[in-house]
Design a protein around this motif. Sequence first.
Motif, short mmCIF file in Angstrom:
data_model
loop_
_atom_site.label_atom_id
_atom_site.label_comp_id
_atom_site.label_asym_id
_atom_site.label_seq_id
_atom_site.Cartn_x
_atom_site.Cartn_y
_atom_site.Cartn_z
N VAL A 194 0.85 -1.20 0.00
CA VAL A 194 0.00 0.00 0.00
C VAL A 194 0.88 1.25 0.00
CG1 VAL A 194 -1.78 1.30 1.22
CG2 VAL A 194 -1.81 -1.21 1.27
N TYR A 195 0.76 2.00 -1.09
CA TYR A 195 1.53 3.25 -1.24
C TYR A 195 0.69 4.44 -0.78
CZ TYR A 195 5.15 1.07 -4.20
OH TYR A 195 6.19 0.30 -4.68
N ASN A 196 1.36 5.52 -0.39
CA ASN A 196 0.67 6.75 0.02
C ASN A 196 -0.48 6.47 0.98
OD1 ASN A 196 2.27 8.02 -2.08
ND2 ASN A 196 0.75 7.23 -3.50
N PRO A 197 -0.22 5.77 2.07
CA PRO A 197 -1.30 5.33 2.93
C PRO A 197 -2.05 6.43 3.68
CG PRO A 197 0.78 4.89 3.99
CD PRO A 197 1.10 5.34 2.58
N TRP A 198 -1.36 7.51 4.01
CA TRP A 198 -2.01 8.48 4.89
C TRP A 198 -1.55 9.90 4.64
CZ3 TRP A 198 -1.36 12.18 8.68
CH2 TRP A 198 -2.43 12.38 9.56
N SER A 199 -2.47 10.81 4.70
CA SER A 199 -2.11 12.23 4.77
C SER A 199 -3.25 12.93 5.50
CB SER A 199 -1.94 12.84 3.37
OG SER A 199 -3.18 13.23 2.84
N ARG A 200 -2.98 14.11 5.98
CA ARG A 200 -4.01 14.84 6.73
C ARG A 200 -5.33 14.87 5.96
NH1 ARG A 200 -2.84 19.68 6.26
NH2 ARG A 200 -0.72 19.60 5.42
N LYS A 201 -5.22 15.01 4.64
CA LYS A 201 -6.44 15.15 3.84
C LYS A 201 -7.08 13.80 3.53
CE LYS A 201 -5.61 18.31 0.42
NZ LYS A 201 -6.69 17.64 -0.18
N ARG A 202 -6.43 12.70 3.93
CA ARG A 202 -6.97 11.39 3.53
C ARG A 202 -7.06 10.41 4.69
NH1 ARG A 202 -3.82 9.22 0.76
NH2 ARG A 202 -2.15 10.56 -0.01
N ARG A 203 -7.38 10.92 5.84
CA ARG A 203 -7.57 10.04 7.00
C ARG A 203 -8.60 8.94 6.66
NH1 ARG A 203 -6.44 14.88 9.63
NH2 ARG A 203 -5.31 14.66 11.61
N TYR B 82 -7.40 5.92 4.63
CA TYR B 82 -6.62 4.98 5.44
C TYR B 82 -7.55 4.12 6.30
CZ TYR B 82 -3.17 3.26 8.79
OH TYR B 82 -2.39 2.45 9.58
N GLU B 83 -8.50 4.77 6.95
CA GLU B 83 -9.44 4.03 7.80
C GLU B 83 -10.23 3.02 6.97
OE1 GLU B 83 -11.64 7.18 9.67
OE2 GLU B 83 -9.82 7.88 10.72
N LYS B 84 -10.67 3.45 5.80
CA LYS B 84 -11.45 2.56 4.93
C LYS B 84 -10.59 1.36 4.50
CE LYS B 84 -15.17 1.42 2.92
NZ LYS B 84 -16.40 1.14 3.71
N CYS B 85 -9.33 1.64 4.19
CA CYS B 85 -8.41 0.57 3.77
C CYS B 85 -8.27 -0.47 4.89
CB CYS B 85 -7.05 1.18 3.43
SG CYS B 85 -5.76 -0.03 3.13
#
Lengths: 364, 364
Positions: free
Chosen positions: A273-282, A285-288
């Motif tokens: 899993v690449y680019n797992p997390w960023s402030r704008k994509r919490r 990550y949770e969905k994954c």
Amino acid sequence: MSTDDTTDESTATENAERESECGAADAEATAGTERTCGAGEARSASKASGEAASSASETTSDDSESKCGASAGSSSASTGSSSSTCGASTDETTDEKVGSTVEDFDADPGSLTAVGLGPGQPEGMTARAREALLDAEHVVGYTTYTELLPDEITAAADEVYDTPMCGEVSRTEEAIDRALAGNDVAIIGSGDPNVYALAGLALEIAESKGATASMLDFDVVPGVPAAQSCAARIGAPLVNDTVSISLSDHLTDMPTIESRLHAAAKEGFTIAVYNPWSRKRRDNYEKCCEILLEHRAPDTPVGVVRGAGREDERVEIVELRELPELGETDLVDMTTTLLVGNEDTYVWDERMVTPRGYESKYDY
Amino acid sequence: MSTDDTTDESTATENAERESECGAADAEATAGTERTCGAGEARSASKASGEAASSASETTSDDSESKCGASAGSSSASTGSSSSTCGASTDETTDEKVGSTVEDFDADPGSLTAVGLGPGQPEGMTARAREALLDAEHVVGYTTYTELLPDEITAAADEVYDTPMCGEVSRTEEAIDRALAGNDVAIIGSGDPNVYALAGLALEIAESKGATASMLDFDVVPGVPAAQSCAARIGAPLVNDTVSISLSDHLTDMPTIESRLHAAAKEGFTIAVYNPWSRKRRDNYEKCCEILLEHRAPDTPVGVVRGAGREDERVEIVELRELPELGETDLVDMTTTLLVGNEDTYVWDERMVTPRGYESKYDY
């Protein structure tokens, strides 16, 4: 987001990500643009840039203020243009434009080579990548990577052009313009140019300019992808059928990403899993985590590798059930790669091992 | 099968494949064993192998005739043993056994490093891989790869141990025994040790011997996988979410492979197909084509790359509909990697391009 600067080959995605955040920051602080956005910088080296580069400046200087990086070899113009673009990108999209076309260049085209640096440090580079960079007249890349280049390479280049934050589209166009202006150009990124990186964008932009890959003698020098660099740090997590998925929904919509995660988790693939997390994509990550836990046992081993092979590298093997709570820690960010084991993966002596199946055929 | 000798990191699978075919050949021609099977060969270099190696010979010589590779540094014993194993493998399985255990070695263990060579040629190797091989006292690998090593590396090694055909299990055990005997050992393969390769087998066998990864200071030096080497030859076919699947059902059963192919083809992943074809697996290839055509348009671009970066390299971009008929041509064999585009992949100027999605966010 400064940790993003030690990113792997998900650079393209990350810069896109940064670009929008950069725009957002700008919306919050009007004076922030100059300070935070991709002020393209051309560092002239010992050797003269040569006639070709000059001709590029000429052919593109007319509209160099209005778009990122289309002016070759001009630090100030690049700075102004990069800034204007970043300042304009106050939402998910940007108004980066490809201005110049092949018609704007009267010089015989040089060459464009997309070079994968691997993990980022010089020792992770292939001999072929090193040669390609030594042969290049201009080296174009994200500042984090140009700063990682050995001195022998930056010294050998006529010019190193880098943009510190937003602008992989403008940076790629800059590289193409420099090649069309007659320079032999290498555009660099960590990892491999084919893994969430710029090889495709370079071809897309070249086409949009009316150029051809052949005209630019376009070549790709492969590098070690982050999945492999990270896997090496934790043993043998990926020795069977594997999927790589990016959680950035900047260029792929989330329903598609979710559907792919379901399919991969259901079929016993190991998953990078690449680019797992960023402030704008919490949420992504949770969905994954939710999807993975739906199909895999809570104690499935997951390798969490941040900044593989870098000074600030962090390596941990956790259980799938622990993944959700790691989202808010500094172990998981845009520079982290998650290596999710399959049903057979186990942890032994602090290594992750995914059996290939030999044990079913051999007596050992 | 000679073409298999220019294989990528699917070495493990291929050797397993070869092993069984080797056994089959042996069943047909009783005298064939010595001639065609993995006669392990230890080429002593200038420097002496040292006390540790001798002690290994001593500690394992008792049963060195009865199993592959457990005798370190003894050419004749290895030859005899490799042959006996291959001669015995007259069906899909073999009776390769791990004989020696950590108890059999009185020396302080050396180290074991799995090194990925990348595409195979020296220039495709990372500086770190080169250093790891120069530091190794013993280099163990499949003959095709040891022969590709630069002279400086074979000259620097105390010993190079290679097996020409069957026996990745025995070769891996040989490497581990040599490390347990006190030698710093590098076990090599092309591509990356984590991609259908030996990193996992090394850990599995080490565990079966009662050793630990820490005891052997086990390390993995990543390399450029075949998917990336091949993708680089045809442009940007894999810049989005990607799956790698091997069609060898030697270690993974065909129903599982088929199910994974369905899932990958349905979800818009680009697909790197390893080990696509061998005499014994015509059906797997045909089934794979059938499944792909069930989910993807007949004109979907497919990159067919054989022996990427090698002298006998062949690169073609075809349409998915043409794939079935290529199965019986010499373009597709165990050394070929297929790169199957997704719904968005197109061919432009003899390159395959899989858009990342920038065109939906940027104006170019």
